[in-house]
Structure formats: C-alpha cells, structure tokens
Design a protein around this motif. Structure first.
Motif, PDB file in Angstrom:
ATOM      1  N   ARG A  21     -13.347  31.816 -22.716  1.00  0.00           N
ATOM      2  CA  ARG A  21     -12.592  32.851 -21.994  1.00  0.00           C
ATOM      3  C   ARG A  21     -11.273  33.168 -22.696  1.00  0.00           C
ATOM      4  O   ARG A  21     -10.900  34.320 -22.868  1.00  0.00           O
ATOM      5  CB  ARG A  21     -12.342  32.411 -20.550  1.00  0.00           C
ATOM      6  N   GLU A  22     -10.602  32.123 -23.150  1.00  0.00           N
ATOM      7  CA  GLU A  22      -9.312  32.321 -23.824  1.00  0.00           C
ATOM      8  C   GLU A  22      -9.507  32.949 -25.200  1.00  0.00           C
ATOM      9  O   GLU A  22      -8.907  33.961 -25.524  1.00  0.00           O
ATOM     10  CB  GLU A  22      -8.558  30.983 -23.937  1.00  0.00           C
TER      11      GLU A  22
ATOM     12  N   GLU B  84     -13.758  27.620 -20.503  1.00  0.00           N
ATOM     13  CA  GLU B  84     -12.347  28.039 -20.535  1.00  0.00           C
ATOM     14  C   GLU B  84     -11.969  28.470 -21.948  1.00  0.00           C
ATOM     15  O   GLU B  84     -11.282  29.481 -22.163  1.00  0.00           O
ATOM     16  CB  GLU B  84     -11.500  26.850 -20.060  1.00  0.00           C
TER      17      GLU B  84
ATOM     18  N   GLU C 182     -14.398  22.865 -19.771  1.00  0.00           N
ATOM     19  CA  GLU C 182     -13.416  23.225 -20.809  1.00  0.00           C
ATOM     20  C   GLU C 182     -13.972  24.215 -21.826  1.00  0.00           C
ATOM     21  O   GLU C 182     -13.251  25.095 -22.294  1.00  0.00           O
ATOM     22  CB  GLU C 182     -13.073  21.955 -21.598  1.00  0.00           C
TER      23      GLU C 182
END
Ligand code: IMP
Length: 434
Positions: A290-291, A287, A284
């Motif tokens: 990345r976001e 992620e 997570e």
C-alpha cells in the motif's frame, strides 16, 4: 483500421490511465463506454497532473476526438467542472462529443446512493463511491431515466418535475427524508441541457464512420472485470459492464469492430470497497504494498486493500474479455520483497478449483494455493528492456503469462511515460498508430 479495447483485469485501479495515455497518443478517436464519475485516473500533461473522472483520457490531446458513449452515465455538474478545470489555464482540448442516449445522474440518485450506503442496518452497504451510479443505472433499466436527448425535448420541464416528485415520494416513504425539490430539479437540468447541447451527437454513427474510415479507435474501460455487473463479484460490483463486450454495447457499434483486447493488471492485486478478496494481505506485506504502490483511491482517497497476484482472477478475465495481451503495471513496487507469491488455484473445502466461482460464499471460503517465486532487490524503474530486468522479475512475468495463457505485451515500471517496457509487437506498432 485498428481498434483496441482496454479493460481492467482485476477490481479496477490497475493503472489503466497510463496505458490509455500510451495508446491515446496514436488513437484518432477515444471512447468511454460505461460508468461515470465513479472512475478516476491521473494523467500528467505538460508537467501538470490532471485527475479525470468522466471525460475520456484523450481529452488533453488537441486534434483528437473524444466520445462519451451511450453506456456512460453523466453528472452534468461534474462534467461542467471537469471541463472548466481542464481549460482554466487556456489549454486546448480534444473535440468532445456526448451520446444523445447517455443517461443523466439526477440529484435524487446521489442522495439515494448515500442513504443506502449509510442505512443503519448496513444491509445495503457496498462501499460505493456515492456518486449515484447504482441508482442511475437502476432507473435506466426500470425505464425511469433521463437520457441526454430527453433533456432537450420540449416537454422536459414537466417530465423532470413529475419524476422528481415521484422520487421525493419514494424517498419520504422509504427513508423519511425530503428529496430534491422538483421545481429546482427542473430548473437546474434545463440549464444543464443548454450546457450539454453543443456536445450532443449520435456518437454511434460517429464511431461507426470513424471505423469505416480506417481510423484508430481506443475504447477505454473504467473500473475492472471483477466490478462488472454480470461477471464481477456481485453484489460488490459497479452497475455497468466494464468487460470488453460492454465496449460494443456502450459505444453503439457491432462486436466485429473490435480488433484487439488488452487487459491491464497490477503486478499484485488491490481492491476498494467491500467483498471477499482471497489473496488479501492484512499483514505488514500488505501495508508495504500500500505504501510503496501509493494505494489510495483517486476518487475517494480510501486506502485500497492489497494482496498477492491472483492468476485465477486473471484467467477468468482472459476468458470473459477475450484478452489478447496483458499489460502489467507497477512491477517496480514488488522490489525488495524476499519472496513473491502468485495464486495459481483456490482450495475450497479440501478441493482445488482453478475457475473463479460465482458464489461469494464459496469465494469467501476459498484459500489461495500459492506458488512461491524469488524476489529481487534491484531498482527496475530505469529499466527499458525485458532483458534488462533482473532474472527473478523476468521469471515472475513468464510465470504469470504461463498461468493465465495470455502473453505479457507491456510492462510498466513507474508512472512516467518512458518507464515502459514493450514486449509485444502490437504495442511497438501502437506507437506509430495501431
Ligand atoms: P459504484 O460504482 O460507485 O456504485 O461502486 C460500486 C463498487 O465499485 C464499489 O466497490 C466501488 O469502490 C467500486 N468502484 C467504482 N468505481 C471504481 C474505480 O474506478 N476503481 C475501483 N473501484 C471502483
């Protein structure tokens, strides 16, 4: 005179575009010295966003001189389109000069790149940008390439046809496909020669004279240290030398022309393409990075792999580039993570190692040895001074400098030009002309 080389200290995509833009403002000459349209960075000018792949980022500053050095490989069609799109709204550009010695990407280079990447056994799959970069540099070193100046020779048509015929033969035998038609290749590249002709110069001489005249020169590296053909994570690398020494070779000047070397690093690590990545986060947190960091490729749109900051890599980058300063980008992206990690060494088969290994099999087995530091929850995008940063953010930067032995000279806290915190005098001076 003052000259600076700007290099990526990681696997590329460190946010060099913003730094180049920052330094280009006061540079007289901006030189790209390696790579081709595998690179990509976004520059905002006059409220418009431009995605540049091949031309130096100073191109949007009329009055400056931009150079595509001999170490760069040129896809003439890409260059034509890039210049067309930049001038579509009547915008004036910087003067552009192209080295007569730069090599030219041919259609069979692109095709070959595609075929190798798609090879069913997957053995040759490196996750390239499929722009023909590897094959064009292969031909350069095999002495089978075409330099820009070769396209301007009287016998160019015959040479183009004969080489295209040879390449078609190789493609047929190796991959069972038809290569580009030789007559067509010759016709297209003779037309490109006329497009290129007005830009072609002895750019080594141009840069040399600019240096002698005391001009400010910015050497702009594409990709990053770990994508360097000699110093990177071979074979998962690009086919040129983004490291600082490449600036001298790829621009055609002596190494003593270079005064300062700046390494750009993200506040965390990213990588596109294949290959080992010790601090990669596949959970997570990865992620989230990345976001929050919008980590998708400028050239290919691919999602980037994300991970914690790796000081082993940065120490290595400091060594092979001779870094004077680190410029840390995207510090704002780390906001809200309860704890942050920096990898200070690797553990390999029970042993701690602090230098970056050459063997990928070793790197693949390396486990990061982390230091944990406190995170911060404050939004830092509006902060403009080092003292204005939350203590945890200052602690993070101080630890990074200590672990790498390189002072942090500049910190970026957002994409805007003003979202920059200057720590070292060098960068303050650079606003007036370095
Ligand atoms: P090539 O340069 O297209 O041959 O690709 C070789 C490797 O370099 C691949 O892993 C690419 O993803 C990577 N690469 C090439 N250019 C860039 C870049 O500008 N940023 C990040 N990775 C890049």
């Amino acid at each position: 005179m003052s000259t600076v080389v700007l290099v990526g200290a990681q696997w590329g995509d460190e946010g060099k575009g913003k730094l180049t833009d920052y330094l280009a403002e006061k540079a007289d000459v901006i030189v790209r010295y390696q790579g081709g349209n595998n690179a990509g960075h976004t520059v905002v000018a006059g409220g418009r966003e431009f995605k540049l792949h091949l031309v130096p980022s100073g191109i949007l500053h009329p009055g400056k001189v931009c150079v595509i050095g001999n170490g760069v490989v040129i896809d003439p069609e890409v260059l034509r389109r890039e210049l067309e799109s930049l001038t579509a709204d009547g915008r004036r550009l910087a003067a552009l000069y192209i080295s007569e010695r730069a090599h030219v990407i041919m259609p069979y280079h692109r095709l070959c790149d595609e075929l190798e990447e798609d090879c069913p056994d997957g053995l040759r799959r490196l996750g390239t940008t499929r722009r023909g970069i590897g094959p064009v540099y292969t031909d350069k070193y095999a002495r089978e390439g075409f330099r820009v100046v070769d396209l301007l020779e009287e016998g160019a048509a015959a040479a183009l046809k004969s080489m295209a015929w040879r390449k078609a033969e190789v493609l047929r035998r190796m991959h069972g496909v038809d290569g580009p038609e030789p007559e067509q290749v010759a016709r297209d590249y003779l037309a490109y020669a006329e497009f290129l002709r007005p830009y072609v110069r002895d750019t080594s001489l141009l840069v040399h004279e600019a240096a002698r005249a005391g001009k400010n020169i910015l050497f702009e590296g594409a990709q990053g240290t770990l994508l360097d053909i000699d110093h990177g994570t071979y074979p998962y690398v690009t086919s040129s030398n983004p490291t600082a020494g490449g600036a001298a070779v790829g621009a055609g000047v002596g190494p003593r022309v270079i005064d300062t070397v700046v390494g750009v690093t993200k506040a965390y690590t990213t990588r596109v393409g294949e290959g080992p990545f010790p601090t990669e986060l596949t959970d997570e947190t990865g992620e989230l990075l990345r976001e929050a960091g919008r980590e998708f490729g400028t050239t290919t749109g691919r999602p980037r792999r994300c991970g914690w900051l790796d000081a082993v890599i940065l120490r290595y980058a400091a060594r092979v580039n001779g870094l004077d300063y680190l410029a840390v980008t995207k510090l704002d992206v780390l906001r809200g993570l309860p704890a942050l990690r920096i990898c200070r060494a690797y553990r390999y088969r029970g042993r701690e190692i602090s230098d970056f290994p050459a063997r990928l099999s070793v790197l693949a087995e390396c486990e990061p040895v982390y230091e944990e530091l406190p995170g911060w929850t404050e939004d830092v995008t509006g902060v403009r001074t080092y003292d204005g940063l939350p203590p945890a953010a200052r602690g993070y930067l101080a630890r990074l400098a200590k672990l790498t032995g390189v002072p942090v000279g500049l910190v970026s806290v957002g994409p805007g030009r003003e979202q920059t915190i200057v720590l070292a005098k060098f960068f303050k001076k650079a606003r007036r002309g370095f």
